[in-house]
Design a protein around this motif. Structure first.
Motif, short mmCIF file in Angstrom:
data_model
loop_
_atom_site.label_atom_id
_atom_site.label_comp_id
_atom_site.label_asym_id
_atom_site.label_seq_id
_atom_site.Cartn_x
_atom_site.Cartn_y
_atom_site.Cartn_z
N UNK A 496 4.65 -15.57 -6.00
CA UNK A 496 4.57 -14.64 -7.12
C UNK A 496 3.14 -14.24 -7.46
N UNK A 497 2.23 -15.21 -7.69
CA UNK A 497 0.83 -14.84 -7.95
C UNK A 497 0.20 -14.05 -6.81
N UNK A 498 0.51 -14.39 -5.56
CA UNK A 498 -0.02 -13.60 -4.45
C UNK A 498 0.48 -12.16 -4.53
N UNK A 499 1.75 -11.97 -4.84
CA UNK A 499 2.31 -10.61 -4.89
C UNK A 499 1.75 -9.84 -6.09
N UNK A 500 1.42 -10.52 -7.17
CA UNK A 500 0.75 -9.84 -8.28
C UNK A 500 -0.60 -9.30 -7.84
N UNK A 501 -1.32 -10.08 -7.03
CA UNK A 501 -2.61 -9.62 -6.50
C UNK A 501 -2.41 -8.48 -5.51
N UNK A 502 -1.36 -8.57 -4.66
CA UNK A 502 -1.07 -7.49 -3.70
C UNK A 502 -0.85 -6.18 -4.44
N UNK A 503 -0.10 -6.23 -5.53
CA UNK A 503 0.15 -5.02 -6.34
C UNK A 503 -1.18 -4.37 -6.74
N UNK A 504 -2.13 -5.17 -7.21
CA UNK A 504 -3.40 -4.63 -7.69
C UNK A 504 -4.33 -4.21 -6.56
N UNK A 505 -4.00 -4.59 -5.32
CA UNK A 505 -4.83 -4.20 -4.18
C UNK A 505 -4.61 -2.74 -3.78
N UNK A 506 -3.50 -2.13 -4.23
CA UNK A 506 -3.30 -0.73 -3.84
C UNK A 506 -2.76 0.12 -4.98
N UNK A 507 -2.58 -0.45 -6.17
CA UNK A 507 -2.17 0.32 -7.34
C UNK A 507 -3.36 0.43 -8.30
N UNK A 508 -3.40 1.46 -9.13
CA UNK A 508 -4.60 1.69 -9.97
C UNK A 508 -4.59 0.93 -11.29
N UNK A 509 -3.74 -0.06 -11.45
CA UNK A 509 -3.70 -0.78 -12.73
C UNK A 509 -3.30 -2.23 -12.49
N UNK A 510 -3.41 -3.02 -13.55
CA UNK A 510 -3.02 -4.44 -13.49
C UNK A 510 -1.51 -4.54 -13.26
N UNK A 511 -1.10 -5.64 -12.65
CA UNK A 511 0.33 -5.81 -12.38
C UNK A 511 1.13 -5.79 -13.68
N UNK A 512 2.35 -5.27 -13.66
CA UNK A 512 3.17 -5.23 -14.87
C UNK A 512 3.71 -6.61 -15.22
N UNK A 513 4.49 -6.66 -16.28
CA UNK A 513 5.12 -7.91 -16.74
C UNK A 513 6.59 -7.65 -16.99
N UNK A 514 7.42 -8.54 -16.47
CA UNK A 514 8.87 -8.49 -16.71
C UNK A 514 9.49 -7.18 -16.24
N UNK A 515 9.16 -6.80 -15.01
CA UNK A 515 9.72 -5.58 -14.43
C UNK A 515 10.20 -5.85 -13.00
N UNK A 516 10.99 -4.92 -12.48
CA UNK A 516 11.24 -4.87 -11.05
C UNK A 516 10.05 -4.16 -10.42
N UNK A 517 9.41 -4.79 -9.45
CA UNK A 517 8.22 -4.22 -8.83
C UNK A 517 8.51 -4.00 -7.35
N UNK A 518 8.49 -2.75 -6.94
CA UNK A 518 8.76 -2.39 -5.55
C UNK A 518 7.46 -2.36 -4.78
N UNK A 519 7.33 -3.26 -3.79
CA UNK A 519 6.12 -3.34 -2.99
C UNK A 519 6.32 -2.79 -1.57
N UNK A 520 7.33 -1.95 -1.40
CA UNK A 520 7.59 -1.42 -0.06
C UNK A 520 6.51 -0.45 0.40
N UNK A 521 5.67 0.03 -0.51
CA UNK A 521 4.63 0.97 -0.11
C UNK A 521 3.30 0.33 0.20
N UNK A 522 3.25 -0.99 0.32
CA UNK A 522 1.98 -1.68 0.59
C UNK A 522 1.37 -1.13 1.88
N UNK A 523 0.10 -0.73 1.87
CA UNK A 523 -0.51 -0.09 3.04
C UNK A 523 -1.05 -1.07 4.08
N UNK A 524 -0.65 -2.31 4.03
CA UNK A 524 -1.05 -3.29 5.05
C UNK A 524 0.14 -4.19 5.33
#
Length: 577
Positions: A496-524
């Motif tokens: 979970x913490x790793x995926x929160x960091x992954x979100x911030x590696x390609x999105x322009x804001x801090x990871x959200x809280x208590x949401x469904x987060x789709x990471x299918x667009x990760x560019x790596x």
């Protein structure tokens, strides 16, 4: 469970809120706000009230042997001499609070938990922490240790000293049976205690019988900024050793510090004759039988794992120590730079220059017909010794900030399985993170087909749902049942913490809280592999009270091979392009 209906998506998440556990966490942090030392006895009632799966007998007068062993293995062996425990993020934090030159104290470690700790050889233990997850790991373990120590202290008052001495020295004696009856433990549990408190079990029991345990604990600085400073210092230490990390493309791997170097150097294969001579001289029946099965062709693919295990055992002997430097030299020849953590938390790292890897030395399970592309590579692997909990978020965030282009993120770690057995491998594509309360959906780079060919003793379970829990003691039977009902069968601490960091590696804001987060667009490229080290639904010995030993290497190396093969595959495509 996730269901799609048109453009909307609904989820059923494992609602793990437990009043008892939430009270425990709130109590811990409210007490640690004090600038004075907190007495661990203040936490005992709240700890017992959580009905932890790791400590089911906390309220009972009966000794909970498994809980005692679990906590003892995760705390330094000097703990019987300790009265005060101090926690801080870095050497500078300790110095600011009057503990100058803390690293000149005796360095001590736990057998089943990596954490930099220093003992003043008298009564104080200093522990470096990397995030709040360390607090949520240390305090329950210390509390469980104190509760069970004091139970055993009372029980030992029933045992005459001469009878205790005889029981400790003779495994098959009537004295041992009598002592077990007086203590209310089985002979097996008594033997497990003996192994944990070796080499002088008698002296350890005398110490426990002589006094009650009273720990005090103090958190020097609980600010988030100090965790970030410690992580920055950790990253700067790596960059001093490998400054080119900032300019080169990087594959980030979180695993351990032995499997990947062993697989890349293949060193154990080149000293096989010496290792087998040691085995035959030592005469371990179980290992000799396993070697015969491998040599006869029954488990030919297990030769590497067996030799790596044997190498570690041999290097622990006086005659085998000479191979340590020889192995390190082989690593340097293959472009592997080891970087030891200094002045902060204990997460060692290795930087591997792919262009310097020697294809002819690779473990046979990694070899391909065409390895020349490696010579043209400019990429590096940054392999770190996997961290605990929220430290994973801090570390990957800092790596992404400091390193060149990140080409892949691959996570390998231990987990508890609710539907498998020890040694199985779980591959999730959904992670429910108890820290952010997010449900992460992602395309895992790995499937069962990537691991199964290299796993001899277990099963690979892909398309799993994982839960990143806050702490091992912070679970109880009711929460486990909720996880299982909702189809979450993979319990671990870092994804979970790793995926929160992954979100911030390609999105322009801090990871959200208590949401469904789709990471299918990760560019790596991104993959997560967990191997089962515990099975809490089995009602056997509790989590982590045993060890995986030789068979545990099977799943460790199967997942490490899958990661390296994936890196090589990705790099071949990149270089060809």
């Amino acid at each position: 469970m996730f269901a799609c209906s048109g453009a909307s998506m609904e989820r059923t998440v494992p609602t793990t809120a437990s009043e008892e556990i939430e009270l425990y966490i709130r109590t811990i942090y409210s007490l640690l706000r004090s600038t004075a030392e907190v007495q661990i006895r203040t936490l005992e009632e709240t700890h017992a009230g959580t009905n932890s799966s790791l400590h089911p007998e906390a309220r009972s007068l009966k000794l909970d042997t498994s809980a005692f062993i679990y906590s003892a293995l995760r705390l330094p062996d000097c703990l019987p001499q300790v009265h005060s425990i101090i926690l801080g993020q870095s050497a500078s934090v300790f110095a600011q609070h009057g503990y100058e030159n803390i690293e000149a104290w005796q360095e001590v470690s736990a057998r089943a938990r990596r954490r930099r700790c220093f003992f003043n050889r008298k009564d104080t233990l200093a522990c470096f922490i990397a995030s709040g997850s360390d607090i949520e790991d240390i305090l329950p373990a210390v509390t469980a240790y104190q509760i069970e120590w004091n139970k055993l202290h009372l029980l030992l008052q029933r045992v005459p000293a001469a009878l205790l001495e005889s029981a400790c020295q003779n495994a098959d004696s009537q004295a041992r049976q009598s002592v077990c009856e007086l203590l209310g433990v089985s002979s097996d549990d008594f033997e497990r205690l003996r192994m944990v408190f070796a080499p002088d079990f008698t002296a350890a029991l005398r110490e426990i019988a002589s006094r009650r345990c009273h720990f005090g604990l103090r958190l020097l600085d609980g600010s988030l900024i100090e965790y970030w400073r410690a992580t920055r210092a950790w990253m700067e230490n790596i960059l001093r050793a490998c400054p080119h990390l900032t300019e080169r493309p990087v594959y980030f791997v979180s695993s351990n510090t032995h499997a990947i170097p062993n697989l890349i150097t293949g060193f154990a294969f080149r000293v096989q004759e010496e290792l087998i001579a040691y085995l035959e001289k030592e005469g371990d029946p179980a290992l000799l039988e396993e070697w015969e099965r491998i040599r006869s062709g029954q488990f030919a693919d297990g030769r590497g794992n067996f030799l790596y295990y044997l190498l570690k055992k041999y290097q622990a002997t006086p005659q085998g120590r000479k191979l340590i430097e020889a192995q390190l030299a082989a690593e340097r020849d293959c472009g592997i730079t080891r970087i030891r953590s200094t002045h902060s938390f204990d997460v060692d790292a290795q930087v591997i220059d792919l262009a310097r890897v020697k294809p002819q030395w690779l473990d046979p399970r990694l070899a391909t017909d065409d390895s020349l592309y490696l010579l043209a590579s400019n990429a590096l692997i940054l392999n770190i010794d996997y961290p605990l909990g929220l430290a994973a978020y801090n570390i990957l965030s800092k790596v992404a900030e400091a390193a060149g282009d990140v080409l892949g993120v691959y996570i390998m770690g231990k987990a508890a399985s609710l539907n498998g057995v020890r040694g199985d491998v779980m591959i999730p594509n959904v992670v429910q993170d108890e820290h952010s309360r997010n449900s992460y959906l992602f395309q895992n780079a790995f499937s069962a087909a990537d691991v199964t060919p290299f796993l001899q003793y277990g099963t690979v379970l892909d398309n799993q749902k994982a839960v990143t829990v806050r702490g091992t003691f912070l679970q109880n039977a009711r929460i486990m049942d909720i996880f299982y009902r909702e189809g979450y069968t993979d319990l671990e601490m870092e994804a979970g913490p790793y995926l929160s960091a992954v979100y911030e590696m390609y999105r322009p804001k801090r990871h959200p809280v208590n949401e469904i987060v789709n990471l299918y667009g990760v560019p790596f490229d991104m993959g997560i592999l967990h191997y089962a080290s515990d099975t809490p639904m089995s009602k056997g010995k509790n989590l982590g009270a045993g060890t995986l030993s030789y068979l545990g290497m099977d799943s460790t190396y199967a997942t490490s091979i899958a990661i390296l093969r994936r890196v090589f595959q990705q790099e071949r495509r990149r270089v060809s392009a």
